[in-house]
Design an enzyme around this catalytic site. Structure first.
Site: not given
Length: 481
Positions: A87, A131, A176, A305, A307, A382
């Protein structure tokens, strides 16, 4: 490359479907460099990073890791690591320098060559159109708070779709959008560095509109087989307690982090609670007739995504100054209308970013969107961790902490598959160390180490671990530290 790791034993195996995509992800400004070649003009991140005090050490993406000139080397490395998907994002100002008008073919030619190189190595490309690197000329005209930017994005999407749609079948409109709107126009820790609460909400709506118009533009010029989606960094928001005030704080942040995007994209409406909570900031009059229909175009895929989770409570007094929300220090809040919400540091082991490691949040997120978007294939677009990686005297880079992180989060993906979620692939963030936005080159997320002086690439032990997982569809054990 170093020798592969010890073969997997059945007792430790966690298997994935044969068609599962094992990928890695990057973004244009973070890796390409060559910011003044081929007619490319500045993006907001060029301007931001060249503004004193905006990035750690005054770092910029002028050279980054020079992927623009080294893409063949990087694709060969991906193939050596057994990746079957990659990606990447397109630099808007490389292919349409002013954000308006015809494409610059020399810019598109770089992406044509990259796609051809990927396909020649059996790697499936996934294109992200945006992005965070808005052409500076569009920001000078008002940026994302202006409706016109959404129309300009749709034109740009059509140009790239026409150029690459015959060879790329996976497309992502925005990466995002929360960061673009809330960190770019709210807290100011991302480009363009504005701190305007009302503009933050306008930007979010016009990013949503850009997504919807972009979906339509792509479908108008590409084969019907191509899948079009979006990548959201939806937050897993948890309360400090079950006190009703803390639960109300969760709803406030969930609306601002999640509902503001997946509401119109998946359900055709913004949450009414979002309107109520932000009434002191915006009247939302910029939402015009037909916008919600345009935004809510059918999705062929949804990228998630993830984290770390977010922990909140009601604030006993209005919050001012930097917040412990994990999104960088700023005196200005990225959360308009939420000064009565306090953020707390999650307990537990942390990465170099200070983010708590909690794979249960990824499972929770996947299952949430399995319910909210039934029938839409999901991808983890991600997921990864930053650590202070350094070569040993032999030049090898051992990062057992990242291996443990990946094992935990990929196990959470496998658990979600077992629970019925339609997860089609996982993209590790990131393929290699790179320019980490306002953190400059101080944070290393890569599975491949980059020497920023020589630009030499060295696969870390996590890259070799991930390569074995990708080749076998089985998670190898976590080695002893």
């Amino acid at each position: 490359m170093p020798e592969p790791m010890t073969p997997v034993t059945p007792e430790t195996s966690v298997t994935f479907p044969p068609a599962f995509l094992w990928g890695a992800a990057t973004s244009a400004y973070q890796i390409e460099g060559a910011v003044r070649e081929g007619g490319r003009t500045p993006s907001i991140w060029d301007t931001f990073s060249h503004t004193p005090g905006r990035t750690a050490g005054g770092d910029t993406g002028d050279i980054a890791v020079d992927h623009f000139h080294r893409y063949r080397e990087d694709v060969a490395l991906m193939a050596e690591l057994g990746l079957n998907a990659y990606r990447f994002s397109v630099s808007w100002s490389r292919v349409q320098p002013t954000g308006r008008g015809p494409a610059v073919q020399v810019g598109l030619d770089f992406y044509r060559r990259l796609v051809d190189e990927l396909l020649a190595h059996g790697i499936r490309p996934a294109v992200t159109l945006y992005h965070w690197d808005l052409p500076q000329e569009l920001e000078d005209a008002g940026g994302w708070p202006e409706r016109e930017t959404a129309y300009r994005f749709a034109e740009y999407a059509r140009l790239v779709g026409e150029a690459l749609g015959d060879r790329v079948d996976q497309w992502i409109t925005l990466n995002e959008p929360w960061c673009s709107a809330f960190l770019g126009y709210g807290s100011g820790v991302h480009a363009p560095g504005r701190t305007e609460p009302a503009a933050t909400l306008r930007a979010a709506h016009h990013l949503n509109l850009a997504h919807g118009l972009g979906v339509s533009a792509l479908r108008s010029v590409m084969p019907a087989r191509n899948a079009v989606g979006v990548s959201l960094n939806s937050a897993v928001v948890r309360p400090v307690s079950q006190d009703p005030a803390d639960l109300a704080a969760v709803r406030r942040i969930d609306d601002l982090a999640n509902g503001i995007f997946h509401g119109p994209m998946l359900h055709g409406a913004y949450p009414e609670t979002l309107f109520a909570a932000t009434a002191s900031v915006s009247d939302w009059s910029y939402v015009e007739d037909g916008d919600l229909g345009a935004i809510g175009r059918r999705l062929d895929a949804l990228g998630l995504n993830y984290y770390t989770p977010t922990l909140v409570s009601a604030a006993r007094t209005p919050v001012s100054g930097p917040r412990a929300d994990g999104h960088g220090a700023s005196e200005h809040s990225p959360w308009p209308g939420a000064d009565d919400v306090a953020f707390h540091r999650m307990p537990g082991e942390r990465t170099e970013m200070g983010w708590t490691i909690d794979p249960t949040g990824l499972h929770e997120l996947i299952m949430r969107y399995s319910r909210e978007a039934p029938g839409v294939p999901l991808y983890v677009t991600e997921n990864g961790a930053a650590y202070d990686d350094k070569p040993d005297p032999d030049g090898r880079v051992h990062d057992p902490e990242r291996i443990a992180y990946l094992h935990g989060h990929l196990s959470a993906v496998r658990r979600a598959l077992t629970d019925g979620a339609d997860v089609r692939g996982y993209y590790l963030w990131s393929l290699m160390d790179n320019f980490e936005w306002a953190y400059g080159y101080a944070k290393r997320f890569g599975a491949v180490h980059v020497d920023y002086t020589t630009l030499e690439r060295t696969p870390k032990s996590s890259a070799l671990w991930y390569a074995q997982a990708a080749r076998n569809g089985v998670l190898p054990p976590v080695p002893d530290v």
